[in-house]
Structure formats: C-alpha cells, structure tokens
Design an enzyme around this catalytic site. Structure first.
Site, mmCIF file in Angstrom:
data_model
loop_
_atom_site.group_PDB
_atom_site.id
_atom_site.type_symbol
_atom_site.label_atom_id
_atom_site.label_comp_id
_atom_site.label_asym_id
_atom_site.label_seq_id
_atom_site.Cartn_x
_atom_site.Cartn_y
_atom_site.Cartn_z
ATOM 1 N N LEU A 232 5.842 0.367 -5.924
ATOM 2 C CA LEU A 232 5.295 0.114 -7.133
ATOM 3 C C LEU A 232 5.766 -0.211 -8.738
ATOM 4 C CD1 LEU A 232 2.118 2.969 -6.113
ATOM 5 C CD2 LEU A 232 2.536 0.095 -5.494
ATOM 6 N N GLU B 1 4.933 -1.379 -12.856
ATOM 7 C CA GLU B 1 3.714 -1.479 -14.042
ATOM 8 C C GLU B 1 2.512 -2.807 -13.633
ATOM 9 O OE1 GLU B 1 2.901 -0.099 -16.517
ATOM 10 O OE2 GLU B 1 3.960 1.904 -15.479
ATOM 11 N N HIS C 191 1.837 -3.383 -10.387
ATOM 12 C CA HIS C 191 0.135 -2.508 -9.270
ATOM 13 C C HIS C 191 -0.559 -1.514 -9.884
ATOM 14 C CE1 HIS C 191 4.041 -3.386 -6.649
ATOM 15 N NE2 HIS C 191 3.071 -4.093 -6.337
ATOM 16 N N GLY D 229 -3.965 -9.509 -7.890
ATOM 17 C CA GLY D 229 -3.229 -9.839 -9.931
ATOM 18 C C GLY D 229 -3.289 -11.035 -9.063
ATOM 19 N N MET E 35 6.483 -9.380 -13.518
ATOM 20 C CA MET E 35 6.924 -7.820 -12.348
ATOM 21 C C MET E 35 6.518 -8.384 -11.021
ATOM 22 S SD MET E 35 6.250 -4.710 -14.679
ATOM 23 C CE MET E 35 6.950 -4.679 -16.163
ATOM 24 N N ARG F 80 10.510 -8.532 -5.826
ATOM 25 C CA ARG F 80 10.949 -8.552 -5.070
ATOM 26 C C ARG F 80 12.183 -8.924 -6.210
ATOM 27 N NH1 ARG F 80 7.190 -11.227 -1.008
ATOM 28 N NH2 ARG F 80 7.749 -11.265 0.836
#
Ligand code: AMP
Length: 286
Positions: A30, A32, A34, A144, A181, A184
C-alpha cells in the site's frame, strides 16, 4: 480491525458490519494512493473493508506476478492507523476454489488500451471484483482514476450485472514530481525513477494544449508522443486520446477525452492518464 483469511469467516464478519459498507479492493504493498481511497471510504461509510489479494488471473504469463511487491505486515500496520473494520487477505483457494471455471467478462470497453496489450487482464479483474461484490455486499466501492480503464470497466460490469454498488472513482495521487504513485515504482532504478515523471509531463503538456484550444485528437496524441520522445529511457507502448466512457479511440475534434499512455521505463511498464473536458477549459479561460 479484524484481519480475516477464510471466506466463511469473512461472510460472518460482513453480516455484523454497520451499513453502508465501503470496500477498497487492492493488491497490497500500500501507498498513499491506496490510502486516499481508504480515507474517502472512511469519510463516507460507517464500515470500511479492504481486500489485499495479488490476483494471478490479472497477470499474463510474461508479467511480474512472482516479482510483484508484497509486505503484508507493513500493509496491516498502515491500515490499522486508518481505523477500518476489516481486512480480507484471502489465500488463493479462497478466491479460486479447486475446479474453478467461471469467469466474468466485459466486452467492448476491455478491448482497447490496456486490454489490447494485456490479454486476459480485465477478465481477471472483473471476475475478482464481482466475487468481492458478492461476498462483501458493499454499498460503495472505491477505485483509483490511476487505472481509468479498470474503473470504467468495473462501472460497466456493475451496471450490467445489477450490482447495488456505487462505484466511486478517486483522483490519482502523485509524487511531488508528478509521477503517479504505484506499487510498481519500487522496480525503478534511480536513473529510471528520474525519467519516470515524463508520463505526467506528457499528459500535462497535452492537457495544457487542450485548454488553450487544441481540439484535434491527433494533435493531442502528437503532443504527448513528442514529450515522451525527449526521454530516451521511456519507450511508449501506446499513447491515446479516447472516449472516457467507451474507451474508443477518438478522431477529429474532441470535446472530452481520456488522455492515457503506457510506457516502459526499463523493464517496468508504467501507466498514467488525465481527463480533459471543454467545459473545464471554459472555466479556466474565464
Ligand atoms: P492495486 O493495488 O494496484 O490493484 O490498486 C488498488 C486500487 O488503488 C485501484 O483502484 C487503483 O486504481 C488505486 N490506485 C493505485 N494507485 C493509485 C494512485 N496513485 N492514486 C489513486 N488511486 C490509486
């Protein structure tokens, strides 16, 4: 915060959760991005659930399933701070029971863009998301904008299969230099990391061109490709100006477009996007 592994236990826990329930599906590791989804769910729902499952079905054979970053201990510590109700960390057999052979497939909107380059990817995504919707019975589910096509495909599936779930799409969270972000991003070497914000620069250049009057789809694609061409480490796989709902590639004059791209930086495949709209430009110009 309850951490649940087994499906039957999860079902029992879900029965006792106050409604509406907000669900945030993730593959873990995780960041920011997420957490922005989790916080939005926390603001809007009396119960919040997060799933952490690296879904093999959405990786094609040559992709990074084995190498995909994982750190469950850290993920749980981060979620503990967000004061959510439940985290589901299923084992493979909780999601894919022995003999599994039932898939959920969305047709048109999964064909272009990511679908064209990642065969089977969306079948894996929609099958797991459908199963999560069945199990949790959430009233809201948070996705997202970073994965714009995924959000559009999940919205389509939700409408087509009559899931009583509101799909909430949250803005892309970026590093200070513009890089979206992503779990990966840890694959990037320092040199590649320095090159990676070129995706955002290319999108920003095309968005700026749109806002000052460039309305031609080819012109927008050329603008993005031109910026990418300035960074030799960046190897574009596709550069697109598409309809934000159907994901079909646009031609000629556009009023609203999803500008998106997939770019290899070294071996790492990065994606990013931005939506441009004429009505927003007018507001900016006024
Ligand atoms: P993933 O763990 O990559 O499957 O992502 C889980 C959810 O987080 C998906 O809905 C993603 O679109 C969302 N997400 C990932 N990165 C970001 C980001 N930078 N900003 C906002 N949402 C994100």
């Amino acid at each position: 915060m309850k951490v649940v592994e087994k499906l039957d236990e999860l079902r029992r826990v879900c029965e006792d959760l106050a409604r509406p329930l907000g669900l945030v599906p993730t593959m873990g590791f995780l960041h920011e991005g997420h957490l922005s989804l989790v916080r939005r769910a926390r603001e809007e729902c009396p119960s919040v659930a997060v799933s952490i499952f690296v879904n093999p079905a959405q990786f094609s054979p040559q992709e990074d399933l084995a190498a995909y970053p994982r750190d469950l201990g850290r993920d749980l510590a981060l979620l503990e701070r967000e004061e959510i109700e439940v985290v589901w960390t299923p084992r493979l057999e909780d999601v894919y029971p022995p003999g599994f052979q039932t898939w959920v497939t969305v047709e048109g909107s999964t064909r272009p863009l990511e679908g064209a380059h990642r065969p089977g990817h969306f079948r894996g995504v929609t099958t797991v998301v459908a199963k999560l919707f069945h199990t949790f019975q959430p009233q809201k589910a948070y996705f997202g904008q970073k994965d714009a096509q995924q959000a559009a495909v999940v919205r389509r599936m939700t409408a087509d299969l009559d899931f009583a779930v509101e799909v909430v799409v949250c803005p892309t969270v970026r590093e200070p230099d513009g890089l979206a972000m992503s779990s990966r991003n840890v694959y990037l070497t320092p040199e590649q990391r320095q090159a990676a914000p070129v995706l955002h620069r290319a999108l920003a250049a095309a968005a700026e061109a749109f806002h000052v009057g460039e309305r031609d789809a080819d012109g927008l694609r050329r603008r993005m490709a031109g910026v990418l061409a300035g960074v030799p480490l960046a190897r574009p796989q596709y550069v697109s100006a598409a309809d934000p709902d159907t994901l079909e590639e646009l031609h000629g004059r556009v009023e609203r477009a999803l500008l998106s791209m997939a770019v290899f930086v070294g071996e790492t495949r990065l994606i990013d996007n931005v939506v441009v709209e004429e009505s927003m430009s007018r507001r900016v110009e006024e």
